[in-house]
Design an enzyme around this catalytic site. Structure first.
Site, PDB file in Angstrom:
ATOM      1  N   LYS A 131       0.735  -1.214  -0.083  1.00 42.61           N
ATOM      2  CA  LYS A 131      -0.072   0.041   0.003  1.00 42.61           C
ATOM      3  C   LYS A 131       0.959   1.372  -0.107  1.00 42.61           C
ATOM      4  O   LYS A 131       0.619   2.177  -0.799  1.00 42.61           O
ATOM      5  CB  LYS A 131      -0.902   0.000   1.408  1.00 42.61           C
ATOM      6  CG  LYS A 131      -1.621   1.404   1.554  1.00 42.61           C
ATOM      7  CD  LYS A 131      -1.977   1.314   2.953  1.00 42.61           C
ATOM      8  CE  LYS A 131      -2.503   2.753   3.079  1.00 42.61           C
ATOM      9  NZ  LYS A 131      -2.637   3.041   4.577  1.00 42.61           N
TER      10      LYS A 131
ATOM     11  N   ARG B 219      -4.487  10.569   4.284  1.00 45.86           N
ATOM     12  CA  ARG B 219      -3.638  11.433   4.404  1.00 45.86           C
ATOM     13  C   ARG B 219      -2.815  11.447   2.954  1.00 45.86           C
ATOM     14  O   ARG B 219      -2.189  12.536   2.726  1.00 45.86           O
ATOM     15  CB  ARG B 219      -2.482  11.290   5.383  1.00 45.86           C
ATOM     16  CG  ARG B 219      -3.321  11.235   6.901  1.00 45.86           C
ATOM     17  CD  ARG B 219      -2.255  11.342   7.847  1.00 45.86           C
ATOM     18  NE  ARG B 219      -1.745  12.787   7.908  1.00 45.86           N
ATOM     19  CZ  ARG B 219      -2.348  13.689   8.286  1.00 45.86           C
ATOM     20  NH1 ARG B 219      -3.259  13.900   9.109  1.00 45.86           N
ATOM     21  NH2 ARG B 219      -1.597  15.050   8.386  1.00 45.86           N
TER      22      ARG B 219
ATOM     23  N   CYS C 205      -5.646   8.186   9.294  1.00 48.35           N
ATOM     24  CA  CYS C 205      -5.588   7.696  10.673  1.00 48.35           C
ATOM     25  C   CYS C 205      -5.090   8.747  11.802  1.00 48.35           C
ATOM     26  O   CYS C 205      -4.474   9.937  11.449  1.00 48.35           O
ATOM     27  CB  CYS C 205      -4.331   6.551  10.681  1.00 48.35           C
ATOM     28  SG  CYS C 205      -4.516   5.246   9.820  1.00 48.35           S
TER      29      CYS C 205
ATOM     30  N   ASP D 281       3.943  20.305   6.862  1.00 49.46           N
ATOM     31  CA  ASP D 281       5.151  21.399   6.887  1.00 49.46           C
ATOM     32  C   ASP D 281       6.178  21.057   5.885  1.00 49.46           C
ATOM     33  O   ASP D 281       6.677  21.754   5.293  1.00 49.46           O
ATOM     34  CB  ASP D 281       5.232  21.820   8.045  1.00 49.46           C
ATOM     35  CG  ASP D 281       4.082  22.250   9.153  1.00 49.46           C
ATOM     36  OD1 ASP D 281       3.068  22.071   8.502  1.00 49.46           O
ATOM     37  OD2 ASP D 281       4.701  22.804  10.158  1.00 49.46           O
ATOM     38  N   LEU D 282       6.592  19.962   5.909  1.00 47.46           N
ATOM     39  CA  LEU D 282       7.908  19.478   5.416  1.00 47.46           C
ATOM     40  C   LEU D 282       7.630  19.231   3.800  1.00 47.46           C
ATOM     41  O   LEU D 282       8.483  19.558   3.068  1.00 47.46           O
ATOM     42  CB  LEU D 282       8.529  17.988   5.848  1.00 47.46           C
ATOM     43  CG  LEU D 282       8.970  18.034   7.551  1.00 47.46           C
ATOM     44  CD1 LEU D 282       9.086  16.665   8.053  1.00 47.46           C
ATOM     45  CD2 LEU D 282      10.271  18.807   7.470  1.00 47.46           C
TER      46      LEU D 282
ATOM     47  N   LYS E   5      13.759  16.843   9.462  1.00 44.27           N
ATOM     48  CA  LYS E   5      13.717  15.479  10.072  1.00 44.27           C
ATOM     49  C   LYS E   5      13.252  14.550   8.762  1.00 44.27           C
ATOM     50  O   LYS E   5      12.984  14.932   7.843  1.00 44.27           O
ATOM     51  CB  LYS E   5      12.858  15.289  11.045  1.00 44.27           C
ATOM     52  CG  LYS E   5      11.410  15.712  10.733  1.00 44.27           C
ATOM     53  CD  LYS E   5      10.318  15.327  12.015  1.00 44.27           C
ATOM     54  CE  LYS E   5       9.162  15.150  11.683  1.00 44.27           C
ATOM     55  NZ  LYS E   5       8.135  14.805  12.832  1.00 44.27           N
TER      56      LYS E   5
ATOM     57  N   VAL F 116       9.382   9.981   5.434  1.00 40.48           N
ATOM     58  CA  VAL F 116       9.074   9.418   4.362  1.00 40.48           C
ATOM     59  C   VAL F 116       8.034  10.082   3.030  1.00 40.48           C
ATOM     60  O   VAL F 116       8.467  10.182   1.843  1.00 40.48           O
ATOM     61  CB  VAL F 116       8.150   8.080   4.516  1.00 40.48           C
ATOM     62  CG1 VAL F 116       7.909   7.252   3.238  1.00 40.48           C
ATOM     63  CG2 VAL F 116       9.143   7.134   5.377  1.00 40.48           C
TER      64      VAL F 116
ATOM     65  N   ILE G 284       8.495   7.462  16.373  1.00 46.42           N
ATOM     66  CA  ILE G 284       8.119   8.233  15.113  1.00 46.42           C
ATOM     67  C   ILE G 284       6.538   9.168  15.302  1.00 46.42           C
ATOM     68  O   ILE G 284       6.659  10.198  14.938  1.00 46.42           O
ATOM     69  CB  ILE G 284       7.728   6.993  14.053  1.00 46.42           C
ATOM     70  CG1 ILE G 284       8.946   5.948  14.042  1.00 46.42           C
ATOM     71  CG2 ILE G 284       7.550   7.718  12.639  1.00 46.42           C
ATOM     72  CD1 ILE G 284      10.238   6.783  13.398  1.00 46.42           C
TER      73      ILE G 284
END
Length: 419
Positions: A22, A91, A115, A123-124, A160, A163, A327
């Site tokens: 997924k 998301r 979730c 932001d990233l 930071k 993924v 995380i």
């Protein structure tokens, strides 16, 4: 709403064929927006999030169909806004933004849902696109990106490891002018898979799977055929299913090299594990697992998406195990539900201390997120009596036919359809 009714206890043993990942299929589908020619994506799992993504691509003007593989033709995309109605449940929809602004000079995505696991800010993603020259505005619940001409290559040092943001920046940079370097990039196998898909279409990417990815921008991306890698989290979930029930499983069509940290912890728990090129077998020889200490970390560390399953393993293991989640915040929502089934545990900040018990008891429990819900279903398989797991739409977002695969391992599980 659908629910699962599980009758236990069962020693789970059997063979399972693993579906496509997924977490690779989703960014690959969104990256297909970059292609000016049709693409065929194979081994795409049948999941709610995949269906939502295909529907979203269709609303943007892409032609999307599924006949075994998923075919996407984004040559006539003429809508550049991902609306709230589709985005609110998922998301991953933020991954539409980079390809839209890179290829068409504009894109809008409603701030996403998904979730309920603490703060997962966009932001990233926004910062990365801004460094590539995009102008970003947050208006009326939408992230709106635009650029005059093309995006420009940049040297980006991630604040930071992320993924999602690594994928956004890498995908957008494929059509930027010049060279983009991403430092402190995430290294997950799904990032490598997304990069390999883009390379198939003509992108120039090197270093995916390391913490430094280099992208040489190209004028356009063409079409191609690509096969999504197997789902390492689904694989890990079925391995844990056999481990907690003192059973045996062979997982076929998987990739052992993507699961080193998980396999190491399963061996530490007492599992007898063998691997081949595309299979993994686990045998507990009827023995109860031993408690292990786990600390989640970015790849190649222990994956956060296996944390809930290992919490359950520790809660029925011999001894006391400690799990630390580094995380995501608020990712122990399954633990109070497992305590309702007779588990003994204490949550202290981002750590759960698990005191193993011999047996759990069936109860009515509620799924709160994707991986938590999987751990509750597995708990039901080994608990004495009947367990009813409510709100299983979370599971359908990330597991392809989980009840059928568990039945093949001997589970007594039934889906009760909601009204």
């Amino acid at each position: 709403m659908d629910k699962f009714c599980v009758q236990g206890p069962t020693r789970l043993s059997g063979e399972v064929t693993i579906s496509g990942a997924k977490n690779a299929a989703l960014p690959i589908l969104f990256a297909a927006l970059l292609a000016e020619e049709p693409v065929e994506i194979q081994n795409v799992p049948k999941l709610k999030d995949i269906d939502t993504t295909m529907k979203l691509l269709g609303q943007l003007g892409a032609r999307v169909e599924r006949n075994g593989s998923v075919h996407v033709d984004a040559s006539d995309v003429d809508v550049y806004c991902a609306p709230y109605e589709l985005v609110k449940t998922m998301r991953a929809s933020i991954w539409a933004l980079g390809p839209l602004v890179a290829r068409f000079g504009q894109g809008q995505v409603s701030l996403p849902g998904g979730c309920a696991i603490g703060a997962r800010p966009v932001d990233l993603h926004i910062s990365g696109l801004e460094q590539l020259g995009a102008t970003i505005k947050l208006e009326e619940g939408y992230v709106k990106a635009s650029v005059d001409g093309r995006l420009r290559g940049a040297h980006i040092v991630m604040d930071k490891v992320s993924v999602g943001a690594t994928i956004t920046i890498m995908s957008a940079a494929t059509l930027a002018t010049g060279t983009t370097i991403i430092e402190n990039a995430a290294r997950e196998p799904e990032i490598v898979d997304t990069a390999n898909f883009l390379i198939t279409l003509g992108a120039k990417i090197s270093g995916a799977g390391t913490d430094k990815i280099t992208i040489e921008g190209v004028e356009r991306l063409g079409g191609g055929v690509y096969r999504v890698l197997p789902d390492r989290i689904e694989t890990g979930t079925f391995l844990v299913a056999a481990a907690i029930s003192r059973g045996r499983v062979v997982c076929h069509a998987t990739r052992p090299d993507t699961l080193d940290a998980v396999l190491a912890k399963l061996r530490e728990a007492g599992a007898d594990i063998a691997v081949g090129d595309d299979w993994i077998s686990l045998d507990m020889h009827g023995q109860r697992p031993k408690a292990v200490t786990v600390r989640t970390a970015p790849h190649p560390g222990f994956p956060t998406d296996m944390q809930a399953q290992f919490s359950l393993l520790n809660l029925v293991a011999d001894g006391t195990g400690v799990i630390t989640e580094t995380i995501f915040e608020n990712r122990f929502m399954h633990v109070p539900e497992l305590i309702r089934m007779g588990a003994h545990a204490e949550i202290e900040s981002n750590t759960v201390i698990c005191h193993g018990v011999e047996t759990l008891s069936g109860a009515q429990v509620m799924a709160t997120d994707l991986r938590a819900s999987a751990s509750l279903v597995l708990a039901g398989c080994i608990a004495e009596g009947v367990t009813v797991v409510d709100r299983i739409y979370h599971i359908d977002r990330g597991y392809d036919c989980i009840e059928e695969k568990l039945r093949r391992m001997g589970a007594n599980i039934e889906r009760i359809r909601g009204e």
